[in-house]
Structures are given as structure tokens and as C-alpha cells.
Write an enzyme that holds these catalytic residues in place. Structure first.
Site, PDB file in Angstrom:
ATOM      1  N   GLU B  52       0.815  -1.220   0.000  1.00 41.11           N
ATOM      2  CA  GLU B  52       0.000   0.000   0.000  1.00 41.11           C
ATOM      3  C   GLU B  52       0.846   1.267   0.000  1.00 41.11           C
ATOM      4  O   GLU B  52       0.430   2.303  -0.511  1.00 41.11           O
ATOM      5  CB  GLU B  52      -0.958   0.012   1.193  1.00 41.11           C
ATOM      6  CG  GLU B  52      -2.110  -0.986   1.069  1.00 41.11           C
ATOM      7  CD  GLU B  52      -1.761  -2.378   1.563  1.00 41.11           C
ATOM      8  OE1 GLU B  52      -0.576  -2.631   1.869  1.00 41.11           O
ATOM      9  OE2 GLU B  52      -2.676  -3.228   1.654  1.00 41.11           O
ATOM     10  N   PHE B 114     -11.644  -7.609  13.798  1.00 42.17           N
ATOM     11  CA  PHE B 114     -10.577  -8.064  12.911  1.00 42.17           C
ATOM     12  C   PHE B 114     -10.212  -6.950  11.913  1.00 42.17           C
ATOM     13  O   PHE B 114     -11.076  -6.385  11.257  1.00 42.17           O
ATOM     14  CB  PHE B 114     -11.024  -9.317  12.153  1.00 42.17           C
ATOM     15  CG  PHE B 114      -9.999  -9.804  11.168  1.00 42.17           C
ATOM     16  CD1 PHE B 114      -8.754 -10.231  11.587  1.00 42.17           C
ATOM     17  CD2 PHE B 114     -10.279  -9.796   9.815  1.00 42.17           C
ATOM     18  CE1 PHE B 114      -7.798 -10.652  10.672  1.00 42.17           C
ATOM     19  CE2 PHE B 114      -9.336 -10.219   8.896  1.00 42.17           C
ATOM     20  CZ  PHE B 114      -8.090 -10.646   9.323  1.00 42.17           C
ATOM     21  N   GLN B 115      -8.949  -6.642  11.822  1.00 40.52           N
ATOM     22  CA  GLN B 115      -8.422  -5.598  10.934  1.00 40.52           C
ATOM     23  C   GLN B 115      -9.070  -4.243  11.164  1.00 40.52           C
ATOM     24  O   GLN B 115      -9.230  -3.446  10.248  1.00 40.52           O
ATOM     25  CB  GLN B 115      -8.531  -6.027   9.464  1.00 40.52           C
ATOM     26  CG  GLN B 115      -7.627  -7.235   9.197  1.00 40.52           C
ATOM     27  CD  GLN B 115      -7.359  -7.481   7.736  1.00 40.52           C
ATOM     28  OE1 GLN B 115      -8.199  -7.218   6.884  1.00 40.52           O
ATOM     29  NE2 GLN B 115      -6.174  -7.997   7.439  1.00 40.52           N
ATOM     30  N   LYS B 164     -17.771  -1.121   5.979  1.00 46.63           N
ATOM     31  CA  LYS B 164     -18.237  -2.061   4.966  1.00 46.63           C
ATOM     32  C   LYS B 164     -19.759  -2.051   4.819  1.00 46.63           C
ATOM     33  O   LYS B 164     -20.283  -2.176   3.707  1.00 46.63           O
ATOM     34  CB  LYS B 164     -17.747  -3.476   5.326  1.00 46.63           C
ATOM     35  CG  LYS B 164     -17.822  -4.432   4.156  1.00 46.63           C
ATOM     36  CD  LYS B 164     -17.104  -5.742   4.456  1.00 46.63           C
ATOM     37  CE  LYS B 164     -17.228  -6.701   3.285  1.00 46.63           C
ATOM     38  NZ  LYS B 164     -16.589  -8.000   3.576  1.00 46.63           N
ATOM     39  N   MET B 481      24.256   9.158   1.895  1.00 45.82           N
ATOM     40  CA  MET B 481      24.031  10.433   2.571  1.00 45.82           C
ATOM     41  C   MET B 481      24.324  10.308   4.070  1.00 45.82           C
ATOM     42  O   MET B 481      24.896  11.212   4.680  1.00 45.82           O
ATOM     43  CB  MET B 481      22.591  10.891   2.330  1.00 45.82           C
ATOM     44  CG  MET B 481      22.258  12.272   2.847  1.00 45.82           C
ATOM     45  SD  MET B 481      23.301  13.541   2.128  1.00 45.82           S
ATOM     46  CE  MET B 481      22.320  14.094   0.750  1.00 45.82           C
TER      47      MET B 481
HETATM   48  C1  LIG Z   1      18.289  14.714   1.563  1.00 41.86           C
HETATM   49  C2  LIG Z   1      17.554  15.974   1.240  1.00 41.86           C
HETATM   50  C3  LIG Z   1      18.251  17.153   1.008  1.00 41.86           C
HETATM   51  C4  LIG Z   1      17.591  18.316   0.652  1.00 41.86           C
HETATM   52  N1  LIG Z   1      18.328  19.419   0.315  1.00 41.86           N
HETATM   53  C5  LIG Z   1      17.700  20.475  -0.245  1.00 41.86           C
HETATM   54  C6  LIG Z   1      18.442  21.565  -0.798  1.00 41.86           C
HETATM   55  O1  LIG Z   1      19.673  21.593  -0.793  1.00 41.86           O
HETATM   56  N2  LIG Z   1      17.756  22.571  -1.376  1.00 41.86           N
HETATM   57  C7  LIG Z   1      16.383  22.574  -1.444  1.00 41.86           C
HETATM   58  O2  LIG Z   1      15.818  23.490  -2.009  1.00 41.86           O
HETATM   59  N3  LIG Z   1      15.666  21.595  -0.894  1.00 41.86           N
HETATM   60  C8  LIG Z   1      16.286  20.530  -0.329  1.00 41.86           C
HETATM   61  N4  LIG Z   1      15.534  19.496   0.160  1.00 41.86           N
HETATM   62  C9  LIG Z   1      14.064  19.599   0.143  1.00 41.86           C
HETATM   63  C10 LIG Z   1      13.551  20.349   1.368  1.00 41.86           C
HETATM   64  O3  LIG Z   1      13.553  19.482   2.470  1.00 41.86           O
HETATM   65  C11 LIG Z   1      12.125  20.893   1.141  1.00 41.86           C
HETATM   66  O4  LIG Z   1      11.276  19.848   0.755  1.00 41.86           O
HETATM   67  C12 LIG Z   1      12.063  21.932   0.059  1.00 41.86           C
HETATM   68  O5  LIG Z   1      13.114  22.860   0.169  1.00 41.86           O
HETATM   69  C13 LIG Z   1      10.743  22.676   0.162  1.00 41.86           C
HETATM   70  O6  LIG Z   1      10.451  23.284  -1.036  1.00 41.86           O
HETATM   71  P1  LIG Z   1       9.550  24.569  -1.142  1.00 41.86           P
HETATM   72  O7  LIG Z   1      10.029  25.633  -0.219  1.00 41.86           O
HETATM   73  O8  LIG Z   1       9.486  24.905  -2.578  1.00 41.86           O
HETATM   74  O9  LIG Z   1       8.147  24.161  -0.537  1.00 41.86           O
HETATM   75  P2  LIG Z   1       7.026  23.094  -0.863  1.00 41.86           P
HETATM   76  O10 LIG Z   1       7.131  22.011   0.130  1.00 41.86           O
HETATM   77  O11 LIG Z   1       6.944  22.727  -2.293  1.00 41.86           O
HETATM   78  O12 LIG Z   1       5.781  23.959  -0.428  1.00 41.86           O
HETATM   79  C14 LIG Z   1       5.147  24.811  -1.318  1.00 41.86           C
HETATM   80  C15 LIG Z   1       4.820  26.149  -0.694  1.00 41.86           C
HETATM   81  O13 LIG Z   1       4.038  26.860  -1.649  1.00 41.86           O
HETATM   82  C16 LIG Z   1       2.750  27.116  -1.130  1.00 41.86           C
HETATM   83  N5  LIG Z   1       1.783  26.900  -2.191  1.00 41.86           N
HETATM   84  C17 LIG Z   1       1.210  25.734  -2.591  1.00 41.86           C
HETATM   85  N6  LIG Z   1       0.372  25.953  -3.613  1.00 41.86           N
HETATM   86  C18 LIG Z   1       0.414  27.274  -3.877  1.00 41.86           C
HETATM   87  C19 LIG Z   1      -0.233  28.109  -4.817  1.00 41.86           C
HETATM   88  N7  LIG Z   1      -1.099  27.622  -5.731  1.00 41.86           N
HETATM   89  N8  LIG Z   1       0.042  29.422  -4.792  1.00 41.86           N
HETATM   90  C20 LIG Z   1       0.906  29.942  -3.870  1.00 41.86           C
HETATM   91  N9  LIG Z   1       1.545  29.198  -2.967  1.00 41.86           N
HETATM   92  C21 LIG Z   1       1.307  27.880  -2.966  1.00 41.86           C
HETATM   93  C22 LIG Z   1       2.562  26.200   0.036  1.00 41.86           C
HETATM   94  O14 LIG Z   1       1.670  26.777   0.966  1.00 41.86           O
HETATM   95  C23 LIG Z   1       3.982  26.045   0.565  1.00 41.86           C
HETATM   96  O15 LIG Z   1       4.308  27.092   1.454  1.00 41.86           O
HETATM   97  C24 LIG Z   1      16.179  18.330   0.568  1.00 41.86           C
HETATM   98  C25 LIG Z   1      15.473  17.173   0.845  1.00 41.86           C
HETATM   99  C26 LIG Z   1      16.128  15.992   1.154  1.00 41.86           C
HETATM  100  C27 LIG Z   1      15.335  14.760   1.407  1.00 41.86           C
HETATM  101  C1  LIG Z   2      12.558   5.679   5.105  1.00 41.92           C
HETATM  102  C2  LIG Z   2      13.831   6.351   5.440  1.00 41.92           C
HETATM  103  N1  LIG Z   2      14.670   5.831   6.348  1.00 41.92           N
HETATM  104  C3  LIG Z   2      15.848   6.441   6.640  1.00 41.92           C
HETATM  105  C4  LIG Z   2      16.194   7.610   6.025  1.00 41.92           C
HETATM  106  C5  LIG Z   2      17.516   8.297   6.358  1.00 41.92           C
HETATM  107  N2  LIG Z   2      18.376   8.343   5.161  1.00 41.92           N
HETATM  108  C6  LIG Z   2      18.475   9.429   4.383  1.00 41.92           C
HETATM  109  S1  LIG Z   2      19.458   9.218   3.055  1.00 41.92           S
HETATM  110  C7  LIG Z   2      19.814   7.635   3.504  1.00 41.92           C
HETATM  111  C8  LIG Z   2      20.730   6.771   2.686  1.00 41.92           C
HETATM  112  C9  LIG Z   2      20.220   6.518   1.332  1.00 41.92           C
HETATM  113  O1  LIG Z   2      21.051   5.579   0.704  1.00 41.92           O
HETATM  114  P1  LIG Z   2      20.901   5.269  -0.837  1.00 41.92           P
HETATM  115  O2  LIG Z   2      19.486   5.077  -1.187  1.00 41.92           O
HETATM  116  O3  LIG Z   2      21.831   4.161  -1.202  1.00 41.92           O
HETATM  117  O4  LIG Z   2      21.348   6.629  -1.519  1.00 41.92           O
HETATM  118  P2  LIG Z   2      22.774   7.384  -1.538  1.00 41.92           P
HETATM  119  O5  LIG Z   2      22.731   8.397  -0.451  1.00 41.92           O
HETATM  120  O6  LIG Z   2      23.833   6.373  -1.338  1.00 41.92           O
HETATM  121  O7  LIG Z   2      22.807   8.019  -2.882  1.00 41.92           O
HETATM  122  C10 LIG Z   2      19.151   7.310   4.707  1.00 41.92           C
HETATM  123  C11 LIG Z   2      19.269   6.016   5.390  1.00 41.92           C
HETATM  124  C12 LIG Z   2      15.274   8.138   5.095  1.00 41.92           C
HETATM  125  N3  LIG Z   2      15.498   9.295   4.470  1.00 41.92           N
HETATM  126  N4  LIG Z   2      14.133   7.495   4.801  1.00 41.92           N
END
Ligand SMILES: Cc1cc2nc3c(=O)[nH]c(=O)nc-3n(C[C@H](O)[C@H](O)[C@H](O)COP(=O)(O)OP(=O)(O)OC[C@H]3O[C@@H](n4cnc5c(N)ncnc54)[C@H](O)[C@@H]3O)c2cc1C
Ligand SMILES: Cc1ncc(C[n+]2csc(CCOP(=O)(O)OP(=O)(O)O)c2C)c(N)n1
Lengths: 186, 583
Positions: B52, B114-115, B164, B481
């Protein structure tokens, strides 16, 4: 700082004047939240506060408009101005929330709370409790030879003060409803 | 016209009325009546996933790549709880979903049947809204309202829990009509605020557009208006991870992504600007770093449809609550009517400064020797797929950041990634959802081997529906990472951050009847990628890459935007104690 009134469905709504000063001062605000009276709505509001780490100092809720299915939740909360603004905005996002009002900044309002105090004692202490209750305009709603149950209505401060006085006189139980509040005038 | 029908039939009818063509799901006891109706119709395709969580991510991929809400159907109890990660992911990234769950019959609710699970209770904090429908007569109203809530204002996932007995009972179906809901978030921005922003645009000396996922949420028209505004003003533009594609990477005003792993010029421009125009971004901590040091000299404007995004993290000077498309339209109108003014002299100086930052070329790398650098693998993927209108998904980790850095996006809705929650296991099922929506398009999931394994069971789904999704795995045999953070923060003690006992990915592909390609030599890479692209069917591409490559640039925790680590720096002792508590 002007209030953020979140009224859904109005296009005139604007946050243009929303200029909170990011101060560290903790303020106490009373919020009135009009919600659709549907199952789970209170859980949504409470979940918001616990999930985001906001304080609830007191909370009351009851249906206020049977035909419109509306309930009014009165929440007393405390936080910095920024946190208070966030709380209001977050409340406004909850789908069954119709209106959020910050009674603390939207002009004068009245706040009332009802409390019941059980005071246990005999002799002088019992007489003194009764005398003070009279001064505070608390009513005796139940009495035995050793206990009184007082009922008092008023602003939370008054109830706090009454509780302080009753403590040395044998206060054993307290039940408070939490604050209900309305804006004054129109 | 209202009609009598069973609850189960109403569900299918409402989906048809809402224009749904595809649903992702998995059956079980509590949704059997609905599945019976699914069986007896041909308007809606049902995609049987293998878990799911996969259904919800697939629906997210479908939604993000089409702009339409994704629809999920799962059973009660474990079906619903398995959907929770996907719901949280969609909530964080503002993805519109309608998730239908079965529930035990109303008369058994609360008896630990159940469930049985308290699905509305469990999902209350991870949905935009949810409903438990206890009367069949109310079902169609709730279904239509659910689509309205999921897609209006700030989009998000909603869930309807349907016992259900409610599915079996007969009630009155009311067709879709214009929403009578009190939930009508305003889309037009305040004209005074818009005018104030226009004034700031006219005089700004060092402006920058900081754009985000809100532009994508607003729809393709908003991207178009943004492009017009950027071209007309000549202002530089950067975007968050979630906004990639809202402005074309080939545009000369494009600075690249900003933030923790963003480009040097983008972060420097954010730090030094005097006017920051936030368009649909939410000042996430990957962007701001330490808020006290965030862009200290700028006036900040923020266009966002959600009042709670305003002043949540960063105090802004010009808040504008409204939909990006509507606000940009008004903004352009006002700016044009006042004579299209900008401070061109100052702009020329600003661009000079930006060009100097650009010349650092913060993404440069050297591919030498016989081991493939992940950056090289993605550069080649970019070069060889540029000509396609391609859709890219990612998992979470270093590969995700490299994909954001080295792949170029020219159009919105082509980039599906888990930003806010950072859910490993998102990308593969998301790619299935994208491919369902765009059967003839090239769909690639850039993955890390560890993330990919988290939802690898969906190979079965890809095969069953003949979805030619390309799984491009940058296999560093590391939780890369995590390993990088341990190198930076924990004295190179690599606790549990390697991938042991990995499968032979080629054999794994073959076991499912798909194609597997192994590539370990940079000289073979182009041919191998071409082989992947020309194969008509799902491919697992096992690209063995450098094991200890770090992802740079990086703003270390606790540091300001102008304090970036670039490639080749010493990684020891960079983050102080205060920074190390941050994630
Ligand atoms: C490992 C990892 C590393 C990351 N590193 C980075 C990084 O280096 N740089 C980076 O940028 N991000 C990075 N991120 C992503 C980060 O965590 C956020 O998800 C991201 O920066 C959020 O993007 P955003 O500000 O565009 O907001 P979103 O989460 O896309 O939110 C959208 C915003 O716009 C508003 N909005 C929605 N619809 C409308 C509309 N129709 N009109 C006006 N406003 C609207 C919402 O209210 C909200 O405030 C990383 C994520 C991971 C997992
Ligand atoms: C469900 C979940 N568990 C743990 C983490 C923490 N986490 C972030 S990046 C990462 C490693 C990812 O490894 P891989 O998919 O091999 O990507 P790589 O960073 O090596 O490119 C982990 C464990 C996460 N983001 N999501």
C-alpha cells in the site's frame, strides 16, 4: 500589530498588515474558534496544539448554533507574538474551522469561568470560608456538616484568588470549566 | 440527477464524475464491495500495487506529473496503516491525493474487530482532512467534497474511511456540482501588497526570485507567468528542490537550485540580495540554514496561498496571500502599467557579481580512472536523454541531490522527488504512477541502491502493467548520505551505513522478467545508457559508482549561506557542537 482574521470564503482577506514583531515576550491570548460541529473536530484542534508544541492554558467547547451546526471553542494560549500568529494561521487551515478570532487584540472582551470548590473543615475555618465566599459572591451549592461546595463565576484571576484563600481553609477539590469569552459591544 | 445505488457503486460513480481515469490500490476484506464495482466497469483503470505504501507514492507520482489528484483504494487495518508514510509524504510536499480506506462495519467500530484500526485517528495529523462516513446517504457528498479539499488552496492528501456496511447499503447519489463548501481559500492577492512589491522591484539593486513548489502546485500557467516576469525584469532566479522546472534550466537568468546542496551562485545571491521575492516556497530549513544569518540585508516578499507559511520561519516585509498564478498576473499588470521600470544600472553590476560566483563552477568534477563518478553518470544521463520530454523521479539521498544538480529541467511537472519527508522508497512507485499517466514518455527513477530496495516489490507491478520505467541505480554500496554525515560529524565512524548482501540486480531484474544492465566502467557508460533507453520494458540499471564520493556544494549545519563547502575541501571538524544537533 493587527490581528490576522481568518475568515474562509472572503476574498478581501489580507495579511498585508500582518507585521508581527518577533519579540521574545510571552503573551497570553484568548482565541475564539468557530468550528463545524462534526466528529473529531476537537481532536483536530487539540492535536494541532500538541503536535506543534503550543500551550493550552484552558479550553472550552460547546455547540452554539444547532441549526448551523457550529460549535465555539474558546482557547486560552500563551506564546511569543510569532507563535500566537502561527497558532491562529494553523487553526485557520483546519478545514472545518470557519472563523478564528483573537479576542485579546480585536478590542475589549469579557471572560468568564465557572468553578466549584469543595472545602472541608469545622469550627472557625468553616465560618471563615463561608464569610470569604460571601465576599466573593460564591454560592453554596451543597453542604454537609463538614463540607461546603461553593460555586463561583468570574474572570480567571478572581477564581485564582478565591482558590488561594480557600487553600488554608481546607480546600480539597476544584473543578473549573475553563474560560468562555465574548467581545464587548458590537 | 440524484439516483439510488449502493455505497460501493457511489464510490465508483463519484470517481467517474470527478474525471478519475486511474486508481492505485490493493484489496482486502473491508473493501470487497468496492472491488466488486471496480470489476464491473471499464472507465477507471485499477493498478494493483504490491504494497500500500507503493500505491500512495504511485498516486503522488501520477498527481505531480499531471496536476490532477491521485486516487488510492486500500483496505482497513494494515492496508490503512501501510498508507501512512505516503500520506505524510504527500502532506509535506503539498500533493493532492484522495485516499479511500475500508473500515469494519459501523456496528463493530470500537470493538477491536478483525483488521480494525482507528484510521481517521491515525491519519488525522498526516492528512489535510479526513472523514469517517457512517451513512450511505452522506457518501457522495463527502466524496465530492474530498476532491474539492484535496485540490483547493494548498493541495494535500485527504482520506475517506468507509465502513463495509455503508458500502453495501443503498442510498441517494448526488452528482458533482459546484462546491457549496465553506472551504474556499482566497486566490487573489491584496492589491496594496502587490503594488508595494512592484515598487520594490522598480528600485531593487540586487534582487532575486526564490521560487518553490507552490509554482508547480499553481499549474503550468503560473510557470508561464513566472517566465514572463523573469525575462521582463531580467532578475536572477533560483528554486528549491520542489520547484525545479518552474523556470527552464537553459534560461540565462537561472542560477540553479539553492539550499544545503544548492549551487554556489544561488546561495550567494540569496545571502547578498537586497530584495528577495519568494514565490511559492516555504523557507524550509534546508534553505535558510541558521535563520539568524539568513539573507541579512534583504527586504523580503512572500507569495503563498497558505497564511501559515507566512512569518512561520522568516519574518517577511511584504506578505502576499494568494495563488501564485493569480498574484503574478496582477503583479505583471501593475508593473507594466507603471512603465516596466527596473534599476538597470544596478542590475548590470549585480549580474557581474553573479557571473563571478558562477565562474567558480561549483559542480565541476573530474572523471578519471576506471571508477564511475556518480556526477559523471548523471551528466551522461543528462546528455543522452536531453532530447526526450522525460520525467525524472528520485529516491532519497546523495543521488537525489546529484540528480537535482546535474539534470536540467525545462518544464514543470517533470520532476518527482520526496522533499519534505525525504522518504526512501518513494521513487520507484512514483515512477510507476508517472508512467501510468504518461504511457509513451521516458520515465527514469534515479535511485540509490538502499532506497530502491525499500519498495523493490513494485517490480511486479511494473511488469504486470508493461510499464517501461527505467531504474537508474547509482550503486555505491553505501547509505551514502548517512555515510557523508558520519564523515563530517562523527569522525568517520561509519556505523551501519553500508549496504551488505546486496542482490545481483541483473538477476533480480531477470527474475521478474525485466532487463538488467550492469555497468562499472566509465567507458561503457554511454552504450549501457543507450541500451537502457532503447529497451522497451522495465530496466534495472546497476551503475557501480565511487563508494565514498561526497555531495558538494554543501552548507554545513549551523553555517550561513556564504559559508559553503565546495568539492575538495577537508571534511573534518567543519561542523561545531551547535551545528551537530541540527539534522
Ligand atoms: C536529503 C535531502 C536534502 C535536501 N536538500 C535540499 C536543498 O539543498 N535545497 C532545497 O531546495 N531543498 C532541499 N531538500 C528539500 C527540502 O527538504 C524541502 O522539501 C524543500 O526545500 C521545500 O520546497 P519549497 O520551499 O518549494 O516548498 P514546498 O514544500 O513545495 O511547499 C510549497 C509552498 O508553496 C505554497 N503553495 C502551494 N500551492 C500554492 C499556490 N497555488 N500558490 C501559492 N503558494 C502555494 C505552500 O503553501 C507552501 O508554502 C532536501 C530534501 C532531502 C530529502
Ligand atoms: C525511510 C527512510 N529511512 C531512513 C532515512 C535516512 N536516510 C536518508 S538518506 C539515507 C541513505 C540513502 O542511501 P541510498 O538510497 O543508497 O542513496 P545514496 O545516499 O547512497 O545516494 C538514509 C538512510 C530516510 N530518508 N528514509
Amino acid at each position: 500589530m493587527s490581528p490576522l482574521k481568518i475568515k474562509k470564503g472572503s476574498t478581501s482577506h489580507s495579511a498585508y498588515n500582518l507585521r508581527p514583531n518577533f519579540s521574545d515576550v510571552i503573551e497570553r491570548h484568548t482565541l475564539a474558534v468557530l468550528v463545524e460541529n462534526e466528529p473529531g473536530v476537537l481532536a483536530r484542534v487539540i492535536g494541532l496544539f500538541s503536535g506543534r508544541g503550543y500551550n493550552i492554558d484552558s479550553l472550552t467547547v460547546a455547540e452554539v448554533d444547532h441549526t448551523g451546526h457550529l460549535s465555539r471553542i474558546t482557547i486560552v494560549t500563551s506564546g511569543t507574538p510569532q507563535v500566537i500568529e502561527q497558532i491562529k494561521a494553523q487553526l485557520g487551515r483546519i478545514v472545518p474551522v470557519h472563523e478564528v478570532h483573537d479576542l485579546t487584540v480585536e478590542g475589549p472582551s469579557v471572560e468568564r469561568e465557572l468553578a466549584m470548590f469543595k472545602v472541608t473543615g469545622t469550627g472557625d475555618k468553616r465560618v471563615e470560608a463561608l464569610r470569604l465566599a460571601d465576599i466573593f459572591r460564591a454560592n453554596v451549592v451543597d453542604s454537609t456538616l463538614e463540607t461546603f461546595v461553593f460555586e463561583i463565576t468570574g474572570a480567571p484571576d478572581k477564581i485564582d484568588a478565591f482558590a488561594e484563600l480557600m487553600r488554608p481553609l481546607g480546600l480539597t477539590d476544584v473543578a473549573r470549566t475553563g474560560v468562555a469569552a465574548l467581545p464587548r459591544g458590537n | 440527477m440524484t439516483r439510488k445505488m449502493t455505497g460501493a457503486k457511489m464510490i465508483v460513480q463519484a470517481l467517474i464524475d470527478q474525471g478519475v481515469d486511474t486508481i492505485f490500490g490493493y484489496p482486502g476484506g473491508a473493501v470487497l464491495p468496492i472491488y466488486d464495482e471496480v470489476f464491473q466497469q471499464n472507465s477507471i483503470k485499477h493498478v494493483l500495487v504490491r504494497h500500500e505504501q507503493g500505491a500512495v507514492h504511485a498516486a503522488e507520482g501520477y498527481a505531480r506529473s499531471t496536476g490532477k489528484p491521485g486516487v488510492v483504494l486500500v483496505t482497513s487495518g494494515p492496508g490503512a496503516t501501510n498508507a501512512v508514510t505516503g500520506l505524510t509524504d504527500a502532506l509535506m510536499d503539498s500533493i493532492p491525493l484522495v485516499v479511500l480506506t475500508g473500515q469494519v462495519p459501523t456496528f463493530m467500530i470500537g470493538s477491536d474487530a478483525f483488521q480494525e484500526a482507528d484510521t481517521v485517528g491515525i491519519t488525522r495529523p498526516c492528512t489535510k482532512h479526513n472523514w469517517l462516513v457512517k451513512e450511505t446517504d452522506k457518501l457522495s457528498g463527502v466524496l465530492h467534497e474530498a476532491f474539492h479539499v484535496a485540490t483547493s488552496g494548498r493541495p494535500g492528501p485527504v482520506l475517506i474511511d468507509i465502513p463495509k456496511d455503508v458500502q453495501f447499503a443503498t442510498g441517494t447519489y448526488t452528482p458533482k456540482k459546484p462546491s457549496v463548501s465553506h472551504y474556499q481559500p482566497p486566490v487573489k492577492g491584496d492589491m496594496n501588497a502587490i503594488t508595494e512589491l512592484v515598487e520594490a522591484i522598480e528600485t531593487a539593486k540586487r534582487p532575486v526570485f526564490y521560487t518553490g513548489g507552490g509554482v508547480i502546485n499553481s499549474g503550468p500557467a503560473a510557470s508561464q507567468l513566472l517566465r514572463e516576469l523573469v525575462e521582463a525584469t531580467g532578475f536572477p532566479i533560483t528554486s528549491t528542490l520542489m520547484g525545479l522546472g518552474c523556470y527552464p534550466a537553459s534560461g540565462d537568468k537561472w542560477l540553479g537550485m539553492l539550499g544545503m546542496h544548492g549551487l554556489y551562485q544561488a546561495n550567494m545571491a540569496m545571502h547578498d540580495c537586497d530584495l528577495m521575492i519568494n514565490v511559492g516556497a516555504r523557507f524550509d530549513d534546508r534553505i535558510t540554514g541558521v535563520v539568524d544569518m539568513f539573507s541579512p540585508k534583504s527586504k523580503k516578499a512572500h507569495i503563498d496561498i497558505d497564511p501559515s507559511s507566512i512569518n512561520k520561519i522568516i519574518r517577511v516585509d511584504i506578505p502576499i496571500i494568494g495563488d501564485v498564478g493569480h498574484v503574478l498576473e496582477d503583479l505583471l499588470k501593475v508593473w507594466k502599467s507603471r512603465g516596466r521600470k527596473t534599476n538597470s544600472e544596478a542590475m548590470a553590476k549585480w549580474w557581474k557579481k553573479i557571473d563571478a560566483w558562477r565562474s567558480i563552477d561549483c559542480l565541476k568534477f573530474e572523471q578519471k580512472g576506471k571508477i564511475i563518478k556518480p556526477q559523471y553518470a548523471l551528466s551522461r544521463l543528462e546528455a543522452l536523454t536531453k532530447k526526450y520530454d522525460r520525467y525524472i523521479c528520485t529516491e532519497v539521498g546523495q543521488h537525489q541531490m546529484w540528480a537535482a544538480q546535474y539534470l536540467d529541467f525545462e518544464a514543470p511537472n517533470r520532476w518527482m522527488t520526496s522533499g519534505g519527508l525525504g522518504t526512501m522508497g518513494y521513487g520507484f512507485p512514483a515512477s510507476i504512477g508517472v508512467q501510468m499517466a504518461h504511457p509513451d514518455a521516458l520515465v527514469i527513477n534515479v535511485a540509490g541502491e538502499a532506497s530502491w530496495l525499500m519498495n523493490m516489490q513494485e517490480m511486479g507491478t511494473a511488469m504486470q502493467y508493461g510499464l517501461p520505467v527505467k531504474q537508474f541505480i547509482l550503486n555505491n554500496e553505501r547509505l551514502g548520505m548517512v555515510r557523508q554525515w558520519q564523515e563530517l560529524l562523527h569522525g568517520e565512524r561509519y556505523s551501519q551505513s553500508w549496504s551488505e548482501s546486496l542482490p545481483d540486480f541483473v538477476k533480480l531484474a531477470e527474475a521478474f522478467g525485466a532487463k538488467g544492465i550492469l555497468c562499472s566502467d566509465p567507458d561503457d557508460l554511454d552504450d549501457a545508457i543507450m541500451e537502457m533507453l532503447t529497451y522497451d520494458g522495465p530496466v534495472i540499471f546497476d551503475c557501480l559508482v565511487e563508494k565514498h564520493e561526497n555531495c558538494f556544494p554543501m552548507i554545513p549545519s549551523g553555517k550561513a549561506h556564504n559559508d559553503m563547502m565546495l568539492a575538495g575541501v577537508d571534511t573534518q571538524g567543519v561542523i561545531d557542537a551547535k551545528g551537530s544537533v541540527l539534522v
